[in-house]
Design an enzyme around this catalytic site. Structure first.
Site: not given
Length: 419
Positions: A164, A192-194, A197
């Site tokens: 991230d 960024v990960d969220i 997702a």
């Protein structure tokens, strides 16, 4: 074409039986999701599918998803709160996919899944004989396969691992976060990960919708790089038009004024006066309505050009207010604003509780489901379980005998040789 239909003992194996949920709530009820992912973006994607009714089976390596150790704090089973927040409402089986026995079981699960979510290093599934493009797309043409990577699998940086904060840095996000006289800052959540997702969740639903029409699945190709570039607005749009490199502005908006945090004796207070009507409401509440006609502040362009002068006037006025009283007065005046709440204040606020975004019951303490549908129900979240909690039940239901399960365990395929 089936990847595998029998165990090494010649016993027929039913991969579909690995998903035995009696859940009937949610628009995705009955959907079989195989979660092969770890850390954040993949697990969060699968968790969102579970929230809306999908039966999610997480396959975890014997050493466990590394986020189980990302604490403190830790729960009663020794797993971190970090892990629990990304893996609720899932069944769990541990498999050593580096072993032939683990891959044989995986073949049965792949044969039966409707959706696969994975974020392995590029090429890992191919090395195990389960490459999507050359194997699964042919053997399971109806499979929706969601692959999450850092930079994609091809191109100059294809196959490189993604993290991230690295993507916040590489993708330009860190450059616009922070104060002008300070260092670039990582956003305080793994944004960024969220975002990736949520894109993976949306992409999977799009692929399922297309499958309803065509009967065919497809690859949902998600990269963290794509996610970070997608959330650079308005900085990316401004650069595209002006080619001026955006700069850090701290809590200030790059174009709207005032749109920032002001100090009070009780803590920070955020004010947004994004148009002339809101600005008039703000200065009237603060007791300086004459600013409405001040030629420096009559338009947002003027307020932007005279930002420092305006903030010098507003700061001491706002500092004299109680945060809650000012919030109430500005709400009546139609000016968007809020005290800067800490996490506890946010999660226990009346509106968050009303929306059931935080649940504290005998069976579950955690975040609720943020997507509400007027007619379709959601699944009530259940706590994340320990690694391998459902291994024996799942294998037995699939058709593996006790002796075979014991042998797999003794060989380390299931992770714990001692049971």
């Amino acid at each position: 074409m089936s990847l595998s239909s029998h165990s090494s003992e010649g016993v027929a194996i039913d991969g579909r039986a690995a998903w035995q949920s009696s859940n009937t709530k949610g628009v995705l009820a009955g959907l079989r999701v195989l979660d092969l992912s770890r850390v954040l973006a993949g697990p969060f994607t699968a968790q969102m599918l579970a929230d809306h009714g999908a039966d999610v089976l997480k396959v975890e390596a014997p050493e466990g998803d590394e986020t189980r150790m990302w604490g403190p704090p830790f729960g009663d089973d020794g797993s971190s709160a970090y892990y629990a927040g990304l893996n609720h409402s899932k069944d769990n089986i541990t498999l050593d996919l580096r072993s032939e026995g683990g891959r044989a079981i995986l073949a049965h699960l792949l044969d039966a899944a409707d959706v696969v979510v994975e974020n392995f290093k590029a090429g890992t599934m191919a090395n195990w004989g389960f490459d999507y493009e050359t194997v699964l797309a042919e053997s399971r043409p109806d499979l929706v396969y969601c692959r999450i990577t850092g930079f994609g699998v091809d191109g100059p940086m294809g196959g490189l691992p993604g993290y991230d904060a690295v993507l916040q840095s590489y993708g330009g996000l860190m450059s616009v976060n922070g104060y002008p006289d300070g260092n670039p800052l990582r956003v305080g959540v793994p944004i960024v990960d969220i975002t990736a997702a949520n894109m993976a969740f949306s992409g999977t639903l799009l692929a399922l919708l297309d499958r309803m029409r065509t009967g065919l699945g497809q690859l949902v190709d998600i990269a963290l790089l794509d996610a970070v570039v997608s959330i650079l607005h308005p900085h990316s749009a401004n650069w595209i038009v002006s080619e001026a490199i955006p700069q850090r502005t701290g809590d200030l908006h790059p174009t709207v004024v005032p749109y920032q945090v002001f100090p009070t004796a009780e803590g920070g207070f955020f004010v947004s006066a994004a148009n002339n009507r809101q600005f008039a409401g703000l200065v009237s509440v603060l007791g300086v309505p004459e600013l409405i006609e001040d030629p420096r502040f009559k338009t947002n362009s003027g307020r932007n050009a005279n930002r420092d002068a305006l903030i010098d006037v507003l700061t001491p006025l706002i500092a004299n207010w109680s945060r809650d009283k000012l919030a109430g007065e500005l709400t009546v005046a139609g000016v968007p604003s809020s005290p800067v709440n800490n996490v506890e204040q946010a999660l226990t606020s009346p509106q968050v509780l009303h929306r059931e975004l935080f649940i504290d019951s005998e069976s579950y303490r955690g975040l609720g489901v943020p997507i509400s549908l007027s007619r379709s129900s959601i699944r009530a979240p259940t706590p994340a379980v320990r690694a391998g909690a459902d291994s024996d039940r799942i294998l037995t239901s699939m058709g593996y005998g006790d002796a075979h399960i014991h042998a797999l365990r003794s060989m380390g395929v299931l992770g714990d040789r001692s049971q």
